[in-house]
Design a protein around this motif. Structure first.
Motif, PDB file in Angstrom:
ATOM      1  N   MET A  88       0.845  -1.195   0.000  1.00 60.13           N
ATOM      2  CA  MET A  88       0.000   0.000   0.000  1.00 60.13           C
ATOM      3  C   MET A  88       0.880   1.244   0.000  1.00 60.13           C
ATOM      4  O   MET A  88       1.894   1.299   0.707  1.00 60.13           O
ATOM      5  N   ASN A  89       0.498   2.235  -0.792  1.00 61.82           N
ATOM      6  CA  ASN A  89       1.241   3.481  -0.845  1.00 61.82           C
ATOM      7  C   ASN A  89       0.512   4.575  -0.084  1.00 61.82           C
ATOM      8  O   ASN A  89      -0.722   4.614  -0.052  1.00 61.82           O
ATOM      9  N   ARG A  90       1.269   5.465   0.530  1.00 64.01           N
ATOM     10  CA  ARG A  90       0.665   6.667   1.107  1.00 64.01           C
ATOM     11  C   ARG A  90       0.194   7.574  -0.024  1.00 64.01           C
ATOM     12  O   ARG A  90       0.849   7.688  -1.058  1.00 64.01           O
ATOM     13  N   THR A  91      -0.924   8.239   0.192  1.00 62.92           N
ATOM     14  CA  THR A  91      -1.396   9.223  -0.774  1.00 62.92           C
ATOM     15  C   THR A  91      -0.781  10.567  -0.430  1.00 62.92           C
ATOM     16  O   THR A  91      -1.072  11.140   0.621  1.00 62.92           O
ATOM     17  N   ILE A  92       0.080  11.054  -1.309  1.00 63.54           N
ATOM     18  CA  ILE A  92       0.748  12.347  -1.138  1.00 63.54           C
ATOM     19  C   ILE A  92       0.260  13.261  -2.252  1.00 63.54           C
ATOM     20  O   ILE A  92       0.452  12.972  -3.440  1.00 63.54           O
ATOM     21  N   ALA A  93      -0.353  14.349  -1.882  1.00 66.24           N
ATOM     22  CA  ALA A  93      -0.914  15.292  -2.851  1.00 66.24           C
ATOM     23  C   ALA A  93      -0.255  16.653  -2.686  1.00 66.24           C
ATOM     24  O   ALA A  93       0.606  16.854  -1.832  1.00 66.24           O
ATOM     25  N   CYS A  94      -0.685  17.587  -3.513  1.00 62.30           N
ATOM     26  CA  CYS A  94      -0.242  18.971  -3.395  1.00 62.30           C
ATOM     27  C   CYS A  94      -1.457  19.879  -3.510  1.00 62.30           C
ATOM     28  O   CYS A  94      -2.318  19.679  -4.359  1.00 62.30           O
ATOM     29  N   PHE A  95      -1.509  20.856  -2.623  1.00 62.48           N
ATOM     30  CA  PHE A  95      -2.546  21.878  -2.671  1.00 62.48           C
ATOM     31  C   PHE A  95      -2.032  22.979  -3.608  1.00 62.48           C
ATOM     32  O   PHE A  95      -0.966  23.547  -3.366  1.00 62.48           O
ATOM     33  N   PRO A  96      -2.762  23.286  -4.691  1.00 62.67           N
ATOM     34  CA  PRO A  96      -2.243  24.232  -5.692  1.00 62.67           C
ATOM     35  C   PRO A  96      -1.994  25.648  -5.191  1.00 62.67           C
ATOM     36  O   PRO A  96      -1.357  26.435  -5.884  1.00 62.67           O
ATOM     37  N   ASN A  97      -2.466  26.001  -3.970  1.00 62.80           N
ATOM     38  CA  ASN A  97      -2.095  27.322  -3.469  1.00 62.80           C
ATOM     39  C   ASN A  97      -0.587  27.418  -3.253  1.00 62.80           C
ATOM     40  O   ASN A  97      -0.035  28.512  -3.103  1.00 62.80           O
ATOM     41  N   SER A  98       0.088  26.256  -3.285  1.00 67.01           N
ATOM     42  CA  SER A  98       1.551  26.248  -3.241  1.00 67.01           C
ATOM     43  C   SER A  98       2.158  26.922  -4.473  1.00 67.01           C
ATOM     44  O   SER A  98       3.348  27.266  -4.470  1.00 67.01           O
ATOM     45  N   TYR A  99       1.360  27.100  -5.514  1.00 67.88           N
ATOM     46  CA  TYR A  99       1.812  27.761  -6.741  1.00 67.88           C
ATOM     47  C   TYR A  99       1.262  29.179  -6.867  1.00 67.88           C
ATOM     48  O   TYR A  99       1.285  29.772  -7.945  1.00 67.88           O
ATOM     49  N   GLY A 100       0.757  29.717  -5.742  1.00 69.56           N
ATOM     50  CA  GLY A 100       0.340  31.101  -5.695  1.00 69.56           C
ATOM     51  C   GLY A 100      -0.691  31.471  -6.740  1.00 69.56           C
ATOM     52  O   GLY A 100      -1.666  30.765  -6.961  1.00 69.56           O
ATOM     53  N   ARG A 101      -0.444  32.591  -7.402  1.00 70.15           N
ATOM     54  CA  ARG A 101      -1.417  33.156  -8.352  1.00 70.15           C
ATOM     55  C   ARG A 101      -1.525  32.369  -9.647  1.00 70.15           C
ATOM     56  O   ARG A 101      -2.387  32.668 -10.480  1.00 70.15           O
ATOM     57  N   PHE A 102      -0.685  31.363  -9.838  1.00 64.25           N
ATOM     58  CA  PHE A 102      -0.660  30.657 -11.120  1.00 64.25           C
ATOM     59  C   PHE A 102      -1.769  29.611 -11.247  1.00 64.25           C
ATOM     60  O   PHE A 102      -2.151  29.254 -12.358  1.00 64.25           O
ATOM     61  N   GLY A 103      -2.269  29.095 -10.149  1.00 58.32           N
ATOM     62  CA  GLY A 103      -3.468  28.281 -10.187  1.00 58.32           C
ATOM     63  C   GLY A 103      -3.282  26.843 -10.642  1.00 58.32           C
ATOM     64  O   GLY A 103      -2.185  26.388 -10.973  1.00 58.32           O
ATOM     65  N   VAL A 104      -4.410  26.143 -10.682  1.00 57.71           N
ATOM     66  CA  VAL A 104      -4.433  24.706 -10.905  1.00 57.71           C
ATOM     67  C   VAL A 104      -3.883  24.322 -12.267  1.00 57.71           C
ATOM     68  O   VAL A 104      -3.074  23.388 -12.392  1.00 57.71           O
TER      69      VAL A 104
END
Length: 279
Positions: free
Chosen positions: A1-17
């Protein structure tokens, strides 16, 4: 089983999803914490929302196409709409939950809200119970953010969970916010006290100062992410974890490449601590 590791796009500031997703794929991330914003309300980070509570089928199809193109999946949706003490916020939250259900996602992160009087607190609890019921009917679990109000710290989280006692209301534990909003908080002790209710985790680093908006590359602050993983592993938690890198208050706007470098360096750091290992 793998851990689910995601990223919240606010990490990219104004550039968005839409700018973030292809770059996430390039560094081995396969999951995204998808934000659903409030229609007509400017985003804190200045990005153009890909979804809002006013979105329709065409908007959902656009999201599905973007993610399919880059072999990405949604780990959860961030649907913060304001303080659920306000009935209008409850209505907006329910509209967002309908979108989440349409996307086939079973987990959301959002605020629990604030209440200054006993009467308001009773109303807030009632509204949150309604949200929990609405989410549960759609197979969704709603996770309270580590934000000011009734889930600002571990004691508040425990009291909220005790009073609501709802199977579809749980906790999103934010490792940076617990330090930002609580002077002298102990990240690991706070986590251990509420871990039975933790269903989602925001991985955010901090130098530890109260109200110090310095949320940059993981591994540059005081959060012990190795010990954090060990505590959560022992509890049987496999994610979703979501990287959240909100930058430094007052710094000059970053380029897309600079935002991405912070995310990439954070992924490298988490890899070194075993977050991406099969368990």
């Amino acid at each position: 089983m793998n851990r689910t590791i995601a990223c919240f796009p606010n990490s990219y500031g104004r550039f968005g999803v839409e700018a973030a997703v292809p770059l996430m794929q390039d560094i081995g991330l396969r999951h995204i914490e998808l934000p659903i914003k409030n229609a007509g309300v400017p985003s804190f980070f200045g990005e153009q929302p890909i979804l809002t509570d006013a979105s329709g089928p065409d908007d959902l199809d656009r999201v599905r196409s973007l993610l399919a193109e880059h072999d990405m999946a949604i780990s959860c949706c961030n649907i913060t709409a304001g303080n659920p003490l306000d009935p209008k916020v409850v209505d907006a939250t329910c509209r967002k939950l309908d979108l989440v259900a349409n996307l086939g996602v079973s987990l959301v992160v959002a605020g629990a809200g604030e209440a200054e009087t006993d009467a308001d607190r009773a109303t807030l609890y009632r509204h949150l119970g309604r949200i929990g019921d609405y989410a549960g009917e759609r197979g969704i679990t709603y996770c309270f953010e580590t934000h000011p109000g009734i889930c600002q710290n571990a004691d508040g989280m425990l009291e909220t969970m005790r009073v609501l006692d709802h199977p579809h209301l749980r906790i999103n534990f934010d490792t940076g916010n617990i330090l930002y909003y609580n002077d002298g908080a102990d990240v690991l002790a706070s986590l251990e006290s509420v871990i039975v209710y933790v269903r989602h985790v925001h991985l955010k680093d901090s130098p530890g100062g109260y109200r110090d908006w310095t949320f940059t590359t993981l591994g540059t602050g005081i959060v012990d992410f190795r010990r954090l993983r060990e505590i959560l592993d022992k509890a049987g938690f496999t994610g979703p974890y979501s990287l959240e890198i909100e930058g430094i208050e007052g710094e000059e706007p970053l380029t897309l490449e600079q935002h991405h470098q912070r995310v990439a360096d954070s992924v490298t750091y988490l890899r070194s601590l075993g977050y991406f290992d099969t368990i």
